[in-house]
Write a protein that holds these residues in place. Structure first.
Motif, PDB file in Angstrom:
ATOM      1  N   MET A   1       0.932  -1.017  -0.089  1.00  0.00           N
ATOM      2  CA  MET A   1      -0.055  -0.016  -0.003  1.00  0.00           C
ATOM      3  C   MET A   1       0.922   1.265   0.174  1.00  0.00           C
ATOM      4  N   GLU A   2       1.814   1.125   0.963  1.00  0.00           N
ATOM      5  CA  GLU A   2       2.879   2.309   1.047  1.00  0.00           C
ATOM      6  C   GLU A   2       3.632   2.823  -0.320  1.00  0.00           C
ATOM      7  N   CYS A   3       3.975   1.624  -0.951  1.00  0.00           N
ATOM      8  CA  CYS A   3       4.841   1.935  -1.973  1.00  0.00           C
ATOM      9  C   CYS A   3       4.121   1.815  -3.278  1.00  0.00           C
ATOM     10  N   LYS A   4       2.822   1.666  -3.312  1.00  0.00           N
ATOM     11  CA  LYS A   4       2.137   1.643  -4.480  1.00  0.00           C
ATOM     12  C   LYS A   4       2.524   3.073  -5.658  1.00  0.00           C
TER      13      LYS A   4
ATOM     14  N   PRO B   1       7.016   1.367  -7.176  1.00  0.00           N
ATOM     15  CA  PRO B   1       6.434  -0.142  -7.761  1.00  0.00           C
ATOM     16  C   PRO B   1       6.980  -1.532  -7.459  1.00  0.00           C
ATOM     17  N   PRO B   2       8.403  -1.265  -7.825  1.00  0.00           N
ATOM     18  CA  PRO B   2       9.247  -2.622  -7.649  1.00  0.00           C
ATOM     19  C   PRO B   2       8.813  -3.336  -6.232  1.00  0.00           C
ATOM     20  N   VAL B   3       8.964  -2.261  -5.338  1.00  0.00           N
ATOM     21  CA  VAL B   3       8.845  -2.841  -3.908  1.00  0.00           C
ATOM     22  C   VAL B   3       7.101  -3.502  -3.809  1.00  0.00           C
ATOM     23  N   LYS B   4       6.264  -2.757  -4.444  1.00  0.00           N
ATOM     24  CA  LYS B   4       5.043  -3.237  -4.314  1.00  0.00           C
ATOM     25  C   LYS B   4       4.622  -4.421  -4.910  1.00  0.00           C
ATOM     26  N   GLU B   5       5.199  -4.721  -6.100  1.00  0.00           N
ATOM     27  CA  GLU B   5       5.100  -5.951  -6.719  1.00  0.00           C
ATOM     28  C   GLU B   5       5.972  -6.936  -5.885  1.00  0.00           C
ATOM     29  N   ALA B   6       6.986  -6.834  -5.409  1.00  0.00           N
ATOM     30  CA  ALA B   6       7.713  -7.903  -4.285  1.00  0.00           C
ATOM     31  C   ALA B   6       7.019  -8.051  -3.176  1.00  0.00           C
ATOM     32  N   ALA B   7       6.157  -7.195  -2.705  1.00  0.00           N
ATOM     33  CA  ALA B   7       5.434  -7.369  -1.732  1.00  0.00           C
ATOM     34  C   ALA B   7       4.194  -8.535  -1.997  1.00  0.00           C
ATOM     35  N   GLU B   8       3.626  -7.938  -3.112  1.00  0.00           N
ATOM     36  CA  GLU B   8       2.424  -8.887  -3.314  1.00  0.00           C
ATOM     37  C   GLU B   8       2.948 -10.397  -3.867  1.00  0.00           C
ATOM     38  N   SER B   9       3.948 -10.434  -4.416  1.00  0.00           N
ATOM     39  CA  SER B   9       4.369 -11.777  -4.780  1.00  0.00           C
ATOM     40  C   SER B   9       4.788 -12.259  -3.364  1.00  0.00           C
ATOM     41  N   GLY B  10       5.329 -11.487  -2.351  1.00  0.00           N
ATOM     42  CA  GLY B  10       5.469 -12.370  -1.034  1.00  0.00           C
ATOM     43  C   GLY B  10       4.350 -13.027  -0.370  1.00  0.00           C
ATOM     44  N   ILE B  11       3.226 -11.980  -0.617  1.00  0.00           N
ATOM     45  CA  ILE B  11       1.946 -12.731   0.050  1.00  0.00           C
ATOM     46  C   ILE B  11       1.573 -13.963  -0.873  1.00  0.00           C
ATOM     47  N   VAL B  12       1.926 -13.959  -1.869  1.00  0.00           N
ATOM     48  CA  VAL B  12       1.415 -15.313  -2.577  1.00  0.00           C
ATOM     49  C   VAL B  12       2.222 -16.479  -2.312  1.00  0.00           C
ATOM     50  N   LYS B  13       3.584 -15.891  -2.034  1.00  0.00           N
ATOM     51  CA  LYS B  13       4.573 -17.144  -1.427  1.00  0.00           C
ATOM     52  C   LYS B  13       4.342 -17.374  -0.073  1.00  0.00           C
ATOM     53  N   ILE B  14       3.874 -16.637   0.678  1.00  0.00           N
ATOM     54  CA  ILE B  14       3.421 -17.058   2.034  1.00  0.00           C
ATOM     55  C   ILE B  14       2.284 -17.949   2.125  1.00  0.00           C
ATOM     56  N   LYS B  15       1.342 -17.477   1.445  1.00  0.00           N
ATOM     57  CA  LYS B  15       0.321 -18.443   1.205  1.00  0.00           C
ATOM     58  C   LYS B  15       0.520 -19.634   0.770  1.00  0.00           C
TER      59      LYS B  15
END
Length: 1655
Positions: free
Chosen positions: A25-28, A32-46
């Motif tokens: 949310m903060e890096c949106k 943007p690279p941070v935002k993408e990394a964060a989202e892929s991280g969520i997927v990874k965790i799940k």
């Protein structure tokens, strides 16, 4: 809730997803690279959550990917995003789901942030979380994280700085904790460490495990940094402070000592890096001297820097505390430095910090012990421990000397105090402080006892040196000292206690196990520690004690000194112990206490209180720790003695000290405050000695010997002064002895030995107490209930009594008095139970000397009397002999005569006791004798006791007799007399108890010995007159010289011995040498008899008589033989000696019963009354005779030389001589069988001598009869009796004895001569008794007439009996008798006594009546030829005596005398002339001539006319004429001899007639007218009648019988007759007529026959 629980995991997943969403949310917008990394991280965790059961492990594997978005977020450098990311990273870390790689990435990211100076606190937090939650960070990553923290520490921001510093500290700790944890994990796996290759490569860490390696690298770099070198591992460090580095080093070393001790690599670091570093950093402090000016030194010295210095000291403290075992040398250096820092030249703050460091060491006793072990006990090593203590001491001393130099801060702060703030505002300061020589130092409370809470070592924030308040350093040092003492002593005490317990556990009761070697080592360490520190401690503590003004401080100091002293005592370290005790002792006494200075100074009062405080400590020491004091008791007691003296305490009963009344001397110093303490102190003092009962034996000995030497000093002091001596020690010895009665044995000898010395002291008070102490102890010891009781413990009893005996050697009377009073008390209380102690007690009683004075002797004698009256039965019989000796010694003392006499009485009582208890005593003594004999045999020695071979009971008697024997020769007559009587009575009364063999000793060793002594003393005694007998007693003249007094003793003794010989002869004769004894006795009798003292000599003869009357007649046959036989006495007992008596029935005076009781039949060996006994007796009697002879000879021998004027030396008295002679008859009875002529001759000499001795004029009235009585003296009686006995014995004796008759006659005749010629005694002049006026003549001759006359009577009687004996005839006895009688006969009127010649005549007549027939009988033998002329002369001398009768003789008397003459003529006519044929012609001729002479009246012109008739002895003439006439013609001439006597008589008669007629014729013619005298007329008438008778006779005779010459004579008469016719008298005429008538028959011669051829 644990991080791995499902709920936590779920929560983590949710949070992560939330964080990632937030990030995206903060890096949106911006990133943007941070935002993408964060989202892929969520997927990874799940995906991970869905696919995997172990979600956390999977997360960790994929952590790099999971973390990536957050790292990218941090890279944005946006604060908000960065904070969010860091928070998320921290959450992951805390759940330990970060892998190593991820961690590295995180660190790199943090580093960037740090370099950009962002979120510094958050960074630190993250690093901390990362490193503390897991161990994934290692090596370079770790070092980078650490460097990061260091970098943050040096930012500009204070908060960051401090937080970073804390983080660094924590991180460093974490690194080391990881290593510890790692070691813990691997501790069970033993791996072989590869060999260390020396120290070639410092960084050789290949052997370490990962965590260890990190720790190693970190520690190494810390050292590098502090040393200002570049780090090897912490790459990227920009700056570093030393202070921080040192703090970190200190914390690591302090928190993880195990790491360094277990890992060689780390130890290596310590040695190689840390220590050099510390030493290097210390150098400015070492070199710096306070007050050095830079000009003085070539280069300016770097100043010490407080923060570093203080931190260095902290590091050093840690190093020392934990690593001294590794860093022996280094620690030695550190400690030496520490000591240096205490120097006075160092800055105040440095000294304060150093003192705090030292204090830290001081509270660690085990550490100190290790120092001692590691340094002080090693050779060539610094004595570190000692130096520390000494430095502390010097430090304290320096504070008093140098104060506050060169420290401005300190100087400022101290200005509030004056140098001696005693008075502030007029009131006393109450602050605790030390004050010494004007220097005043306050005392602060710096730390709790036992903990070293430092003030300045903790000032880590200070950069500048702090100001040190005054007294701080002192207070710390003081605490350090006390803690040091407390720590060391409690440690050693504890270990000692453990050791003792261990020893007790190990010690088997039967064997002593050797002490453990380790224990021995421990002992050495303890001793070394104490030895190392005591000097310093003592110096410091003494100084502090001196300076202390505070009671609590004083108490602490004293307690410390006390503790050390006790510890030294327990360890047996004498010197330090004594030193500490000395210090306490010194402090107990006021300085210069002997000076009585009353000072108003308050310090003085303070001091008094302090002295009392010290004194209490001292008492406490003695009371509680007496056991370890040993020889230092001496110090303690000396001090206590001074105290007692100061306080004026005096000893009371039992040795307790009480305050005296008036106290003089230094006690004036005592304040009232002290006075209130007096009772307390005196109480403690008493309790102190009471507590000695709890001391061990050895300690008790130390106490006693200390008291003794203290007392010795007091004794020395008391010499030569009359000041009150110190009695403290003596009193306390007594007290100690009394409380230790239960083990008195172990201390008795030293205790009493010393007290006995005190008793010898010249100071009366001192000695009195010594004696009091000794006697109290002895009495208490005897009264104490010992276990076992004294009765069973003889050794102890003797031990207790021994000092009592030793007191006897003391010469002081008061002590002996005390001793004897004690004996009296002991006798009264313990007399019954003294048992084996009796010899000692008796020894004490008997130890009297003449120089002791009466009262002592009296007291001792009281004791003896008590013993004799009450205790003889209770004492062992072996002691009875001692009692005898003691009683004897009282007899011999010369101070008190009454005691001497009473003691002799006691000896008599003792002998009675022996007599009554004889059997019991004998048994007990024999038992003891057997035991002694056995002992002696075992030792191989002979048994040593007086009179040994005699049985023991007899020995007892012998000792008694010997003692009495000594008393019998005492110088005092009364004692001698009493002792002599007692002795002889005892022997008489109890002698029967003695064995036969013992009598031998009695005779030789007792009786004869006594006689010898008495004889010696008597003969040498002084003849000086004694004026009075002491006091006003008058002395009788018979006892007024010593010689006379001794004479009495001699008499008594000799009589006693003789009596024993008499009464006990039967018994004595059975001894082998009775003859010898008899000889000795006789010798004594002889020497006494010959002594110049008449009393002695007479008594000697009495004794002689006594022993000769061995058997006395039984009175009224008191016990006749048949009575004895009836009693069952064997006949052999009835005395065999009676046969020897002169025919009388005799019994010996030994009572019969006595003999029966003392000898039963078996022992009785009476020799048969045969030859043996007779021989023995003969020898005895002969010996007695010889003695008598010698005595008689010597005593009657007249003195030789000298004129009559010299008084002879000694003339025997009449009673003596009488007694001497009276012995003869008894003695003769026994020797008559061997009595020879020679003996008789000797006897005669003595008898003659005895009778010749004159009497001294002063004695004569008592002995001489008045002269008118003709009485014999008793001596003369005795002499005659003796001769009488002799002649009677000869008479009944055998023929051979009769040769002695002549000798007896000879003797008697000598005595007869005395009638006319009294004997001479030498050349002495004697006066006749009648002329002797008393006092004119010294010597009076006796009247010998009665004696001579009696002798003559005896001669006559004897001759009558013995005339016919051959010896009498042969020895011409008759001739001798006649010869002797010639003297009185011849003297006639000239005899001294008229009776004499009359007796002589009658005797002669009697003798002749018996002797003439014998003489005629033996005419032919010629034996009597010489006798006739003698007889003729005797007749001649008597009948025609030359002496004229005295003028006063009456006519009657004259006629009586004439009648005697007539008797003689008649004898001639009857006894001689008729037997003329047996008698020599000459003799007959002489007789005829005599008759002729007698028949003619011879007239002397001197007679008056009146007397003429009488004086002319008409009757006598007539008888003569008749006799002539009678023998003129004999009708029956039977023998020529008869004819011859007739012719002779006739011839004489005619011749006579012729003469008468012729004379008549002539006279008639001449007279003219005068008538002739009457007697002439009578005579002529008588002649004329005779002529007529003759004529008748001739007529009747046969013519052949008449001779031619006769006729011629007859015829020749005629013319004469014719001439007479012219006479004028008518009577004559008528007679003439008758006469002439017969002549007619002769007118013509008758017719003769032829005879023989003659006509």
């Amino acid at each position: 809730m644990s991080t791995s629980s499902p709920e936590a995991v779920k929560k983590l997943l949710e949070n992560m997803q939330t964080d990632l969403r937030s990030l995206s949310m903060e890096c949106k917008k911006k990133f943007p690279p941070v935002k993408e990394a964060a989202e892929s991280g969520i997927v990874k965790i799940k995906t991970i959550a869905a696919r995997n059961s172990d979600i956390l492990a999977t997360l960790k594997e994929n952590s790099s990917e999971v973390v990536q978005p957050f790292l990218m977020g941090c890279g944005t450098k946006e604060p908000k995003i960065t904070q969010l990311c860091l928070a998320a990273i921290q959450r992951l870390m805390s759940h330990e789901v970060v892998s190593e790689a991820a961690a590295g990435n995180i660190i790199n990211m943090l580093w960037q942030l740090m370099e950009n100076g962002l979120e510094e606190l958050k960074l630190l937090q993250t690093v901390l979380v990362l490193l503390t939650t897991n161990t994934v960070v290692h090596d370079q990553v770790l070092s980078k994280a650490i460097v990061l923290c260091f970098r943050l520490h040096f930012t500009k921001d204070n908060i960051t700085n401090n937080t970073a510093a804390a983080t660094v500290r924590q991180v460093v700790t974490v690194v080391f904790e990881r290593m510890v944890a790692e070691d813990e994990r691997f501790k069970d796996i033993v791996e072989q460490p590869p060999p260390v290759q020396g120290n070639t490569n410092r960084r050789s860490v290949s052997t370490l495990r990962p965590s260890a390696k990190d720790a190693y690298m970190l520690f190494q770099d810390l050292c590098q940094l502090v040393n200002a070198d570049a780090p090897y591992w912490l790459v990227g460090m920009t700056e570093m402070t030393r202070t921080f580095g040192l703090e970190l080093l200190e914390s690591v070393l302090n928190d993880f000592p195990g790491v360094f001790l277990q890992h060689q690599e780390f130890s290596f670091l310590l040695k190689e890096r840390v220590c050099p570093l510390v030493i290097k950093l210390f150098s400015p402090n070492i070199k710096f001297r306070q007050g050095n000016s830079s000009a003085a030194s070539p280069a300016p010295v770097e100043k010490p820097y407080f923060p570093i210095c203080m931190r260095l000291l902290r590091v050093v403290s840690v190093l020392i505390k934990h690593f001294y075992s590794l860093l022996v040398t280094e620690c030695e250096i550190f400690l030496s430095l520490l000591v240096k820092f205490l120097d006075g030249e160092k800055p105040q703050w440095l000294r304060a910090v150093a003192v705090e460091s030292v204090h830290r060491l001081c509270v660690q006793p085990h550490l100190l012990r290790s120092f001692c072990l590691s340094y002080d006990m090693k050779q060539h090593s610094t004595k570190v421990f000692r130096d520390i203590v000494n430095a502390l001491g010097s430090f304290i001393q320096s504070l008093f000397i140098v104060l506050n130099t060169g420290n401005p801060a300190a100087t400022n702060t101290s200005t509030g105090f004056c140098s001696n703030p005693t008075l502030t505002g007029g009131s006393l300061t109450t602050q605790a402080a030390f004050e010494y020589r004007g220097t005043w130092i306050p005392l602060m409370t710096v730390s709790v006892q036992g903990s070293a809470k430092a003030t300045y070592l903790e000032m880590l924030d200070k950069v500048e040196p702090p100001s040190i308040p005054e007294g701080y350093a002192m207070s710390v040092a003081f605490s350090a000292l006390l803690d040091l003492v407390r720590g060391i002593t409690s440690m050693i005490e504890r270990e000692l206690a453990e050791e003792e317990a261990a020893v007790r556990r190990e010690a088997n009761p039967d064997q002593n196990t050797q002490p453990d070697v380790s224990l021995l080592g421990a002992h050495l360490v303890w001793e070394e520690m104490v030895s190392a520190c005591w000097c310093g401690l003592l110096a410091a503590l003494s100084l502090l004690l001196d300076a202390s003004t505070d009671e609590t401080a004083t108490e602490s100091i004293l307690k410390a000194e006390l503790t050390v002293a006790v510890l030294c005592g327990r360890l047996g370290l004498v010197t330090p112990r004594d030193a500490f005790i000395t210090a306490i002792c010194k402090a107990s006494l006021p300085p210069h206490y002997a000076l009585t200075v009353l000072s108003s100074n308050t310090a003085n009062l303070n001091n008094k209180a302090k002295n009392i405080q010290c004194m209490r400590t001292l008492l406490n020491l003695a009371h509680c720790h007496g056991a370890v004091l040993g020889t230092s008791w001496q110090l303690v007691l000396a001090t206590l003695q001074h105290l007692v003296w100061i306080l004026g305490l005096k000893p009371g009963f039992g040795g307790a000290l009480k305050p005296g009344r008036a106290v003089e001397g230094p006690s004036t110093v005592l304040t009232t405050a002290v006075m209130t303490d007096l009772p307390v102190i005196s109480n403690i003092l008493s309790r102190l000695f009471e507590s000695s009962q709890y001391l061990a034996d050895v300690s008790l000995h130390h106490l006693i010997s200390a008291l003794c030497s203290l007392s010795l000093e007091a004794v020395e002091m008391a010499y030569g002064t009359n000041k009150e001596p110190s009695l403290f020690a003596v009193a306390k010895l007594l007290e100690t002895g009394l409380v230790n009665m239960d083990r008195i044995e172990i201390l008795w000898r030293p205790l009493t030995g010393h007290l006995l010395d005190v008793c010898q002291h010249p100071n009366a008070r001192m000695r009195e107490w010594g004696a009091e102490a000794v006697t109290s102890l002895i009495k208490a010891g005897l009264a104490y209930k010992h276990n076992p009781p004294l009765a069973q413990n003889q050794r102890l009893q003797l031990l207790l009594l021994n000092p009592l005996k030793e007191l006897s050697n003391v010469l002081h009377a008061d002590i002996r008095q005390k001793q004897l009073e004690s004996v009296l008390q002991i006798l009264q209380s313990q007399g019954d139970s003294l048992g084996p102690g009796w010899p000692l007690v008796l020894g004490v009683i008997g130890a009297i000397r003449n120089d002791q004075g009466e009262s002592l002797i009296r007291t001792a004698f009281q004791c003896l009397q008590l013993v004799v009256t009450d205790f003889l039965p209770t004492m062992p019989c072996a002691c009875l002999q001692i009692v005898v000796d003691v009683a004897g010694s009282f007899g011999l003392q010369n101070q008190e005569l009454n005691i001497s006499l009473t003691s002799i009485g006691l000896l008599w009582n003792i002998s009675d006791y022996f007599f009554q208890r004889g059997e019991a005593i004998t048994q007990e003594l024999e038992r003891e004798e057997a035991a002694l004999q056995k002992q002696a045999q075992e030792k191989g020695e002979p048994l040593n006791r007086p009179f040994h071979p005699a049985p023991p009971f007899d020995c007892l008697w012998l000792c008694l007799y010997a003692k009495l024997g000594q008393l019998c020769v005492d110088p005092r007559p009364a004692v001698r007399k009493s002792a002599g009587q007692t002795m002889f009575s005892t022997i008489a009364a109890h002698g029967t108890l003695l064995q036969q063999s013992t009598w031998h000793i009695v005779v030789w060793k007792v009786l004869f010995h006594l006689l010898d002594c008495v004889r010696k003393s008597s003969t040498t005694a002084d003849k000086e007159k004694i004026e009075s007998g002491g006091g006003n007693i008058l002395i009788h003249h018979s006892r007024d010289t010593a010689e006379k007094q001794w004479a009495e003793t001699w008499v008594l003794t000799l009589a006693g011995v003789a009596r024993i010989f008499n009464t006990r002869r039967y018994l004595l004769q059975q001894l082998g040498d009775f003859f010898k004894a008899w000889e000795v006795l006789l010798d004594h009798i002889q020497s006494a008899a010959l002594s110049k003292n008449s009393e002695v000599s007479l008594a000697a003869l009495k004794s002689f008589q006594e022993i000769l009357q061995i058997a006395t007649p039984v009175k009224d046959s008191a016990m006749p033989t048949n009575a004895l036989a009836a009693m069952g006495v064997p006949p052999i007992l009835i005395d065999p000696l009676s046969a020897l008596g002169p025919g009388r029935p005799l019994l010996r005076s030994d009572s019969m019963l006595e003999r029966l009781t003392s000898y039963n039949g078996a022992e009785l060996q009476v020799p048969s009354p045969g030859e043996e006994l007779a021989l023995e007796d003969a020898a005895l009697w002969w010996s007695a005779w010889n003695t008598w002879y010698r005595t008689g000879t010597d005593s009657t021998r007249p003195p030789n030389g000298g004129t009559g004027t010299d008084r002879p030396s000694f003339v025997p008295s009449q009673p003596f001589l009488t007694a001497l002679v009276q012995i003869v008859p008894a003695l003769y009875q026994h020797i008559k069988t061997v009595f020879s002529m020679e003996d008789l001759r000797r006897l005669g000499v003595i008898l003659h001598g005895a009778v010749s001795i004159p009497i001294s004029s002063d004695a004569s009235p008592f002995i001489l009869p008045s002269y008118t009585e003709a009485v014999l003296t008793s001596l003369q009686e005795a002499v005659l009796t003796a001769l009488d006995v002799l002649q009677k014995a000869i008479c009944v004796g055998p023929e051979n004895l009769q040769v002695m008759y002549p000798a007896i006659f000879e003797q008697l005749l000598l005595f007869v001569e005395f009638s006319c010629k009294p004997p001479q005694y030498g050349k002495m002049e004697t006066k006749h008794v009648a002329n002797a006026k008393y006092n004119q003549a010294e010597w009076v001759a006796l009247n010998y007439v009665p004696f001579a006359e009696r002798s003559l009577e005896v001669v006559v009687d004897l001759y009558h009996k013995t005339a016919c004996h051959k010896a009498v005839i042969n020895e011409k006895v008759l001739q001798n008798i006649i010869k002797t009688l010639r003297m009185p006969l011849g003297l006639k009127y000239g005899c001294p006594s008229e009776s004499t010649w009359k007796l002589a005549v009658s005797s002669l007549l009697k003798v002749l009546s018996a002797g003439l027939p014998v003489a005629r009988q033996h005419a032919s033998s010629g034996m009597f030829d010489t006798m006739w002329p003698e007889l003729a002369n005797a007749f001649e001398d008597f009948l025609f005596t030359k002496s004229t009768p005295p003028d006063n003789v009456s006519i009657q008397e004259f006629q009586k005398n004439e009648a005697i003459d007539v008797e003689v003529v008649q004898l001639i006519s009857t006894e001689i002339l008729p037997f003329a044929i047996f008698i020599p012609k000459d003799f007959v001729g002489q007789i005829m001539a005599m008759l002729n002479k007698g028949s003619i009246h011879s007239q002397s012109s001197s007679f008056t006319e009146a007397e003429v008739d009488v004086r002319m002895r008409e009757e006598f003439s007539k008888v003569c004429f008749e006799t002539l006439l009678q023998f003129s013609f004999s009708n029956k001439v039977s023998t020529p001899q008869e004819g011859y006597i007739s012719r002779m008589a006739l011839s004489v008669l005619l011749k006579r007639s012729q003469d008468v007629l012729r004379r008549y014729v002539d006279d008639e013619r001449l007279s003219g007218r005068c008538p002739l005298p009457r007697q002439q007329v009578t005579e002529i008438i008588f002649v004329l009648k005779a002529i007529s008778t003759l004529m008748d006779s001739l007529k009747k005779t046969q013519p052949e019988n008449v001779d031619g010459t006769t006729w011629a004579q007859v015829i020749a008469l005629y013319p004469t007759l014719v001439e007479c016719i012219t006479c004028s008298s008518s009577e004559v005429s008528s007679a003439l007529k008758e006469a002439m008538g017969p002549f007619k028959d002769f007118m013509q011669p008758p017719v003769s026959r032829v005879q023989n051829g003659e006509s």
